[in-house]
Design an enzyme around this catalytic site. Structure first.
Site, PDB file in Angstrom:
ATOM      1  N   HIS A  62      40.551  28.437  53.973  1.00 21.20           N
ATOM      2  CA  HIS A  62      39.902  27.132  53.996  1.00 21.20           C
ATOM      3  C   HIS A  62      40.850  25.989  53.652  1.00 21.20           C
ATOM      4  O   HIS A  62      40.429  24.821  53.649  1.00 21.20           O
ATOM      5  CB  HIS A  62      38.729  27.109  53.018  1.00 21.20           C
ATOM      6  CG  HIS A  62      37.638  28.069  53.357  1.00 21.20           C
ATOM      7  ND1 HIS A  62      36.967  28.055  54.557  1.00 21.20           N
ATOM      8  CD2 HIS A  62      37.096  29.094  52.649  1.00 21.20           C
ATOM      9  CE1 HIS A  62      36.060  29.012  54.579  1.00 21.20           C
ATOM     10  NE2 HIS A  62      36.123  29.667  53.436  1.00 21.20           N
ATOM     11  N   ARG A  88      45.582  33.663  49.946  1.00 23.25           N
ATOM     12  CA  ARG A  88      44.261  34.097  50.385  1.00 23.25           C
ATOM     13  C   ARG A  88      44.309  33.978  51.909  1.00 23.25           C
ATOM     14  O   ARG A  88      44.289  32.876  52.461  1.00 23.25           O
ATOM     15  CB  ARG A  88      43.159  33.212  49.791  1.00 23.25           C
ATOM     16  CG  ARG A  88      41.750  33.874  49.906  1.00 23.25           C
ATOM     17  CD  ARG A  88      40.917  33.282  51.030  1.00 23.25           C
ATOM     18  NE  ARG A  88      40.525  31.917  50.780  1.00 23.25           N
ATOM     19  CZ  ARG A  88      39.401  31.534  50.137  1.00 23.25           C
ATOM     20  NH1 ARG A  88      38.534  32.422  49.728  1.00 23.25           N
ATOM     21  NH2 ARG A  88      39.140  30.250  49.979  1.00 23.25           N
ATOM     22  N   GLU A 163      32.005  38.726  48.001  1.00 22.95           N
ATOM     23  CA  GLU A 163      31.349  37.430  48.198  1.00 22.95           C
ATOM     24  C   GLU A 163      30.198  37.476  49.202  1.00 22.95           C
ATOM     25  O   GLU A 163      29.680  36.432  49.600  1.00 22.95           O
ATOM     26  CB  GLU A 163      32.385  36.400  48.660  1.00 22.95           C
ATOM     27  CG  GLU A 163      33.216  36.856  49.857  1.00 22.95           C
ATOM     28  CD  GLU A 163      34.304  35.871  50.249  1.00 22.95           C
ATOM     29  OE1 GLU A 163      34.270  34.721  49.768  1.00 22.95           O
ATOM     30  OE2 GLU A 163      35.182  36.248  51.049  1.00 22.95           O
ATOM     31  N   ASP A 189      30.423  31.609  47.607  1.00 24.49           N
ATOM     32  CA  ASP A 189      29.823  32.508  48.591  1.00 24.49           C
ATOM     33  C   ASP A 189      28.937  33.554  47.925  1.00 24.49           C
ATOM     34  O   ASP A 189      27.889  33.924  48.459  1.00 24.49           O
ATOM     35  CB  ASP A 189      30.904  33.192  49.428  1.00 24.49           C
ATOM     36  CG  ASP A 189      31.380  32.316  50.579  1.00 24.49           C
ATOM     37  OD1 ASP A 189      30.516  31.730  51.256  1.00 24.49           O
ATOM     38  OD2 ASP A 189      32.590  32.211  50.793  1.00 24.49           O
TER      39      ASP A 189
END
Length: 271
Positions: A62, A88, A163, A189
């Site tokens: 993200h 990530r 998540e 999440d």
């Protein structure tokens, strides 16, 4: 990284020691503190990497940076000489995982791990044969750990994010997957996964905390690290006190906005 500042040897030797010590500490479930980078800004990343965080993690899922941003950020972390770099990754994908590690990441955080099979795939993508299927081409990563595949396998940390409803349902099996070094909670999440209307919905606090406890217990029972993404140092301390062994503190973009807002209010004389 704690206990790793300074020291003798070449830059490559110091980097190797830092990466190996980081992997050892994660697996020994020592306290690990990290910072989250969203912005493609190597100069600010270098400054963050000099503060004493054990790792600085780039958000390739993200975040606002591409592969060149991750590569430049890894070089900035090495220039800082205190932290290791984590990524990530955008997905549980062999190309994305291999690319992050080739850039010099000490490990990866893999999102949306739903099953033990997902976890096993993530491990295989992060490790060279015979432990995995990572393609060999360490153009930069060999400057951090060396070109020997066995050395790289031993030094590479793999964390699985829990998540989703399916990930939570299978968390014990995921934690028991060989090669997984830890579980990592994405709280936004996970809160949505347990029925939250928003990522901060207080109406599901109880069920959310029950899910957190289940993830923590699964990691503890498997003898692996338990990680948590937190919005502040205070919350990180709370989660570490709860039994988590690894915590990330907020992010550069959030802190930039918070600091700028605080100074603006102070300049206006607002409380």
């Amino acid at each position: 990284m704690s206990g790793q500042g300074g020291g003798g040897g070449t830059a490559m030797e110091r980097s190797r020691e830092r990466v190996l010590d980081y992997a050892r500490r994660v697996r020994a479930r020592e306290t690990i503190l990290g910072y989250w980078v969203i912005i493609d800004s190597p100069v600010s990343t270098e400054r963050l990497a000099r503060l004493g965080y054990d790792y600085v993690c780039f958000d390739a899922q993200h975040g606002l940076l591409d592969y060149k941003g991750i590569l430049g950020g890894m070089q900035a972390i090495d220039a800082g000489g205190e932290s290791v770099g984590m990524v990530r990754v955008g997905a549980n994908d062999p190309f994305l995982i291999g690319q992050a590690l080739d850039a010099g990441a000490a490990g990866i955080i893999v999102p949306l791990v739903n099953t033990a099979e997902d976890a096993a795939r993530a491990v295989s993508y992060a490790k060279y044969g015979p432990e995995g299927i990572r393609s060999y081409g360490p153009m930069r990563s060999q400057l951090r750990i060396g070109p020997n595949p066995a050395d790289s396998n031993a030094a590479t940390v793999v964390l699985a994010m829990i998540e989703t409803p399916q990930g939570l349902e299978n968390v014990e099996a995921i934690a028991a997957t060989p090669g997984i070094d830890g579980l990592y909670i994405g709280p936004s999440d996970l809160r949505l996964a347990v029925g939250g209307a928003t990522s901060t919905d207080p109406a599901v606090d109880d069920v959310f905390e029950a899910a957190v406890e289940r993830v923590l217990k699964a990691a503890q029972d498997a003898g692996i690290a338990a990680g948590f993404h937190t919005p502040s140092g205070e919350v990180a301390a709370k989660r570490l006190g709860q039994g988590f062994t690894l915590a990330t503190v907020s992010s550069d973009l959030i802190h930039l906005e918070q600091a700028a807002t605080a100074h603006l209010r102070a300049a206006r004389g607002e409380s």
